[in-house]
Design a protein around this motif. Sequence first.
Motif, PDB file in Angstrom:
ATOM      1  N   PRO A   1       0.764  -1.285  -0.060  1.00 17.71           N
ATOM      2  CA  PRO A   1      -0.125   0.076  -0.075  1.00 17.71           C
ATOM      3  C   PRO A   1       0.889   1.310   0.046  1.00 17.71           C
ATOM      4  CG  PRO A   1      -0.151  -1.081   2.086  1.00 17.71           C
ATOM      5  CD  PRO A   1       0.451  -2.137   1.218  1.00 17.71           C
TER       6      PRO A   1
ATOM      7  N   HIS B   1     -10.113   4.891  -1.881  1.00 18.31           N
ATOM      8  CA  HIS B   1      -9.518   3.827  -2.505  1.00 18.31           C
ATOM      9  C   HIS B   1     -10.471   3.006  -3.168  1.00 18.31           C
ATOM     10  CE1 HIS B   1      -5.892   4.183  -0.084  1.00 18.31           C
ATOM     11  NE2 HIS B   1      -6.241   4.161   1.101  1.00 18.31           N
TER      12      HIS B   1
ATOM     13  N   HIS C   1      -6.931  -2.111   3.562  1.00 17.54           N
ATOM     14  CA  HIS C   1      -7.042  -0.649   3.071  1.00 17.54           C
ATOM     15  C   HIS C   1      -8.016  -0.130   4.131  1.00 17.54           C
ATOM     16  CE1 HIS C   1      -5.945  -2.306  -0.653  1.00 17.54           C
ATOM     17  NE2 HIS C   1      -5.693  -0.733  -1.276  1.00 17.54           N
TER      18      HIS C   1
ATOM     19  N   PHE D   1      -3.803  -0.526   6.713  1.00 19.81           N
ATOM     20  CA  PHE D   1      -2.953   0.640   6.071  1.00 19.81           C
ATOM     21  C   PHE D   1      -3.404   1.981   6.845  1.00 19.81           C
ATOM     22  CE2 PHE D   1      -2.659   3.690   2.162  1.00 19.81           C
ATOM     23  CZ  PHE D   1      -1.164   4.013   2.466  1.00 19.81           C
TER      24      PHE D   1
END
Length: 341
Positions: free
Chosen positions: A282, A310, A320, A324
Motif C-alpha cells: 500500500p 481507495h 485498506h 493501512f
Amino acid sequence: MAKLKATKFAKLKIIKSHYTMEKKFKRTTVTSALPYANGPVHIGHLAGVYVPADIYVRYLRLKKEDVLFIGGSDEHGVPITIRAKKEGITPQDVVDRYHSLIKKSFEEFGISFDVYSRTTSPTHHQLASDFFKTLYDKGEFIEKTSEQYYDEEAKTFLADRYITGECPHCHSEGAYGDQCEKCGTSLSPTDLINPKSAISGSKPVMKETKHWYLPLDKHEGWLRKWILEDHKEWRPNVYGQCKSWLDMGLQPRAVSRDLDWGIPVPVEGAEGKVLYVWFDAPIGYISNTKELLPDSWETWWKDPETRLIHFIGKDNIVFHCIVFPAMLKAEGSYILPENVP
C-alpha cells in the motif's frame, strides 16, 4: 455480466452519494488496488475495481476538479518466488513480464491512470524503507521471537507456501502451510501431517527467528470510532467486514518475514529479512505519486484538504480499512481515506 454491471454501478452510486453529502475538498487522490504481478489482469478485476474507479475519476475531471488517479503493480511476495523457481527464472523476470502485460492491458482498455508504476521501483524501495524506519524510530513496532520451519538443506526459513504435507482435515497430500487447496481449509504450517520443504523436499526443523509486528490492538480504539461511528456510509460489506474484525479484537501483525525477495528491513540485525508484502504494497500508492510528482506529492497525501479514496476488491478490505490506516496514523503525517468503495 449483469451481476458485474450491477455491482459496478452500485459502487458508483454509493461514492457519488457520499461525494454530494461530505464537505468540500480542494483535491481528490484516487487509488485502485495494485494488481499482483504474478499473472494477467482479468475481466473480474476490471469490472470490480478499475472501471468504477476510472468512471469516477472521469466524472471529477468533467467537473473540472483537481484529481489524481494512482495505479501500479504489486511485485513482492512468496507466490512470485514460487513461480520464478518453477520456471527457472528470477523473481525480477516474473514481475517484469507481468507488469508490462498488466500495464498494456489497462492502456488498451482505456483506464486513465495519471501514473502506473511498480513496487520494485527505486522510488518505492526508498520510500517504503523510510516509512518503516520512521515507525521503528518512533517505537511503533514490537519485536517478537518465534519458532518457524527452517530448511537445513536450503539454509532458509520457509514461508507457509513453501511447506507442504498431508491435510489434517481431508488427508489429501500436497496441502500448503496456509491452506488445503482440496478442501479449502485454512491451515498453519504446524497443522500439516508429515511436513516437507517445497524447496529441497527435506523435512524442515523448527528454528527461532525474530520479526517486527505492528500492534493493531493499540489502534483498535480510534479505528472503532473512525469506522463504526464516523463512516457508517461505507458500503455494507466493507463496514460489516471491518466491524467483524474489530469485534473479534485486533492482534499484532508481522511486518517482516524471512525471504530474499523484497525490500530489506532497514535496521541492524535484520539480515535475510524483508518487509512483508502487505506492509510495503500500500505504500506503493504513495511512492507512485512521488514518482509522478517529486516536488508536490505530499500535497496529495498529507494536506487535510485532500480527499483520499481507495477503490478495492472484497479480498483486500481489511488491508485498506484497518491495516493501512493504522500504518498512516502511526506515521503521523498522512491523511486517512474518506471512502473505500
